[in-house]
Each structure stands twice: as C-alpha cells, then as structure tokens.
Scaffold this active site. Structure first.
Site, PDB file in Angstrom:
ATOM      1  N   ASP A  32       0.843  -1.192   0.000  1.00 15.33           N
ATOM      2  CA  ASP A  32       0.000   0.000   0.000  1.00 15.33           C
ATOM      3  C   ASP A  32       0.887   1.254   0.000  1.00 15.33           C
ATOM      4  OD1 ASP A  32      -3.218   0.419   1.133  1.00 15.33           O
ATOM      5  OD2 ASP A  32      -1.877   2.138   1.024  1.00 15.33           O
ATOM      6  N   ASN A  88     -12.971  -3.386   3.097  1.00 17.55           N
ATOM      7  CA  ASN A  88     -14.026  -2.369   3.116  1.00 17.55           C
ATOM      8  C   ASN A  88     -14.951  -2.504   1.902  1.00 17.55           C
ATOM      9  OD1 ASN A  88     -12.793  -1.215   5.421  1.00 17.55           O
ATOM     10  ND2 ASN A  88     -11.404  -0.024   4.129  1.00 17.55           N
ATOM     11  N   GLN A  95     -14.531   2.414   1.866  1.00 18.43           N
ATOM     12  CA  GLN A  95     -13.910   1.966   0.612  1.00 18.43           C
ATOM     13  C   GLN A  95     -13.627   3.172  -0.274  1.00 18.43           C
ATOM     14  OE1 GLN A  95     -16.228  -0.856  -1.706  1.00 18.43           O
ATOM     15  NE2 GLN A  95     -14.481  -1.377  -3.017  1.00 18.43           N
ATOM     16  N   HIS A 101     -10.417  -5.547  -2.735  1.00 17.27           N
ATOM     17  CA  HIS A 101      -9.063  -5.774  -2.200  1.00 17.27           C
ATOM     18  C   HIS A 101      -9.156  -6.109  -0.729  1.00 17.27           C
ATOM     19  CE1 HIS A 101     -10.054  -1.502  -2.021  1.00 17.27           C
ATOM     20  NE2 HIS A 101      -9.379  -1.467  -0.876  1.00 17.27           N
ATOM     21  N   HIS A 103      -6.966  -5.945   2.713  1.00 19.41           N
ATOM     22  CA  HIS A 103      -5.788  -5.337   3.353  1.00 19.41           C
ATOM     23  C   HIS A 103      -5.130  -6.352   4.287  1.00 19.41           C
ATOM     24  CE1 HIS A 103      -6.812  -0.989   2.548  1.00 19.41           C
ATOM     25  NE2 HIS A 103      -8.015  -1.506   2.418  1.00 19.41           N
TER      26      HIS A 103
HETATM   27  P1  5GP Z   1      -9.875   1.171   0.697  1.00 18.95           P
HETATM   28  O1  5GP Z   1      -9.994   2.476   1.441  1.00 18.95           O
HETATM   29  O2  5GP Z   1     -10.604   1.247  -0.628  1.00 18.95           O
HETATM   30  O3  5GP Z   1     -10.224  -0.040   1.503  1.00 18.95           O
HETATM   31  O4  5GP Z   1      -8.329   1.008   0.416  1.00 18.95           O
HETATM   32  C1  5GP Z   1      -7.668   1.531  -0.694  1.00 18.95           C
HETATM   33  C2  5GP Z   1      -6.194   1.455  -0.388  1.00 18.95           C
HETATM   34  O5  5GP Z   1      -5.484   1.555  -1.591  1.00 18.95           O
HETATM   35  C3  5GP Z   1      -5.697   2.574   0.529  1.00 18.95           C
HETATM   36  O6  5GP Z   1      -5.067   2.011   1.676  1.00 18.95           O
HETATM   37  C4  5GP Z   1      -4.730   3.351  -0.352  1.00 18.95           C
HETATM   38  O7  5GP Z   1      -3.611   3.812   0.364  1.00 18.95           O
HETATM   39  C5  5GP Z   1      -4.346   2.326  -1.397  1.00 18.95           C
HETATM   40  N1  5GP Z   1      -4.018   2.891  -2.705  1.00 18.95           N
HETATM   41  C6  5GP Z   1      -4.776   3.765  -3.411  1.00 18.95           C
HETATM   42  N2  5GP Z   1      -4.191   4.028  -4.611  1.00 18.95           N
HETATM   43  C7  5GP Z   1      -3.059   3.274  -4.647  1.00 18.95           C
HETATM   44  C8  5GP Z   1      -2.043   3.116  -5.632  1.00 18.95           C
HETATM   45  O8  5GP Z   1      -2.062   3.707  -6.715  1.00 18.95           O
HETATM   46  N3  5GP Z   1      -1.030   2.260  -5.330  1.00 18.95           N
HETATM   47  C9  5GP Z   1      -0.983   1.574  -4.132  1.00 18.95           C
HETATM   48  N4  5GP Z   1       0.071   0.754  -3.946  1.00 18.95           N
HETATM   49  N5  5GP Z   1      -1.927   1.716  -3.181  1.00 18.95           N
HETATM   50  C10 5GP Z   1      -2.954   2.549  -3.442  1.00 18.95           C
END
Ligand code: 5GP
Ligand code: ZN
Length: 137
Positions: A32, A88, A95, A101, A103
């Site tokens: 991440d 999420n 989300q 995805h 985590h």
């Molecule tokens: P969510 O909030 O949707 O559960 O998690 C999305 C996650 O993706 C976040 O922890 C954010 O830091 C990560 N993320 C978003 N864009 C990118 C990206 O372009 N590259 C990587 N490696 N992580 C990303």
C-alpha cells in the site's frame, strides 16, 4: 468505477508498476502506498470486482487462503506481533478504491494504526430482533 478507468485493474495486470510481493494467475499482492503500518499490503484479484458482493466465490476462498499464507510469511519476515485483515465495502465503510481488495496489515506493539471502533450497546430486545432479521432458514 468502470474497469477501463480502474487503477487496481491496471496495477493488478501490470500496466502500472507496483511494489509486488506476490503474484499468481488470479492475484497480485502489492504494498500500500499509504500504509497503516510497515508492510501493509493489498491482495487484489486480476479480474475486476467492485466489492465483496461481486467477488467470485472461488476467488473469495483463494483470497483468504492466500492471506493466511502471506500473514505467516510477514510474521516471520517482519517480526510483527499481530495482524489485521481489513476489507471495506462501500463508501460508508471507508472503501475508496472500487475494485475488491483485502488489506493485510501487520501490527506491532505500540503502533499507531488505530484500527478499532467505539464499542456500542445493544438491548436484549434488539438482539432478539436482529436474530430474527439475520437468521438464514
Ligand atoms: P480502501 O480504502 O478502498 O479499503 O483502500 C484503498 C487502499 O489503496 C488505501 O489504503 C490506499 O492507500 C491504497 N491505494 C490507493 N491508490 C493506490 C495506488 O495507486 N497504489 C498503491 N500501492 N496503493 C494505493
Ligand atoms: Zn478494477
């Protein structure tokens, strides 16, 4: 978001580079970019599913088995003291990327990741109502 404009479709399929720690025909696992803790990684299917509701059942099973394996590896490699799996679904749940995805978040004594919630309360009547609403027949 459509899969054509989906950042995780592009990363998972190698169109955009990432810090990949695992890859097979179904998944890419990469670090991440805004980690909760050292080693925070994301298990991402190569096919587009917006969230858990859309996710293929077979891939759901594979994802949790993969999480278990990688968590064991991370525990050894990073010496973490615990582990959170976080997943999420929907804006209300936090989300931000609408491609499924999972985590993988290694936890360390005294880290400040703060993955928690405020414990609420529930009455016996509400518990009974919820059992009625949620029990599958
Ligand atoms: P969510 O909030 O949707 O559960 O998690 C999305 C996650 O993706 C976040 O922890 C954010 O830091 C990560 N993320 C978003 N864009 C990118 C990206 O372009 N590259 C990587 N490696 N992580 C990303
Ligand atoms: Zn996607």
């Amino acid at each position: 978001m459509e899969r054509d404009n989906c950042i995780f479709c592009k990363i998972a399929n190698g169109e955009i580079p990432s810090s990949t720690i695992y890859e097979d025909e179904d998944f890419r696992v990469f670090l991440d970019l805004s980690p909760a803790t050292r080693g925070h990684a994301l298990i991402v299917p190569k096919r587009h599913f917006a969230d858990l509701f859309e996710l293929d059942d077979e891939l759901a099973q594979k994802a949790i088995v993969l999480a278990k394996r990688l968590a064991g590896h991370m525990k050894q490699a990073l010496g973490c003291a615990g582990f959170n799996l976080v997943q999420n679904n929907g804006e209300a749940a936090g989300q931000t990327v609408f491609h499924f995805h999972l985590h993988l978040i290694p936890r360390y004594e005294m880290d400040e990741a703060g993955i928690t919630w405020n414990p609420g309360t529930v009455s016996p009547e509400e518990l009974q109502e919820l059992v009625s609403l949620l029990s599958e027949s």
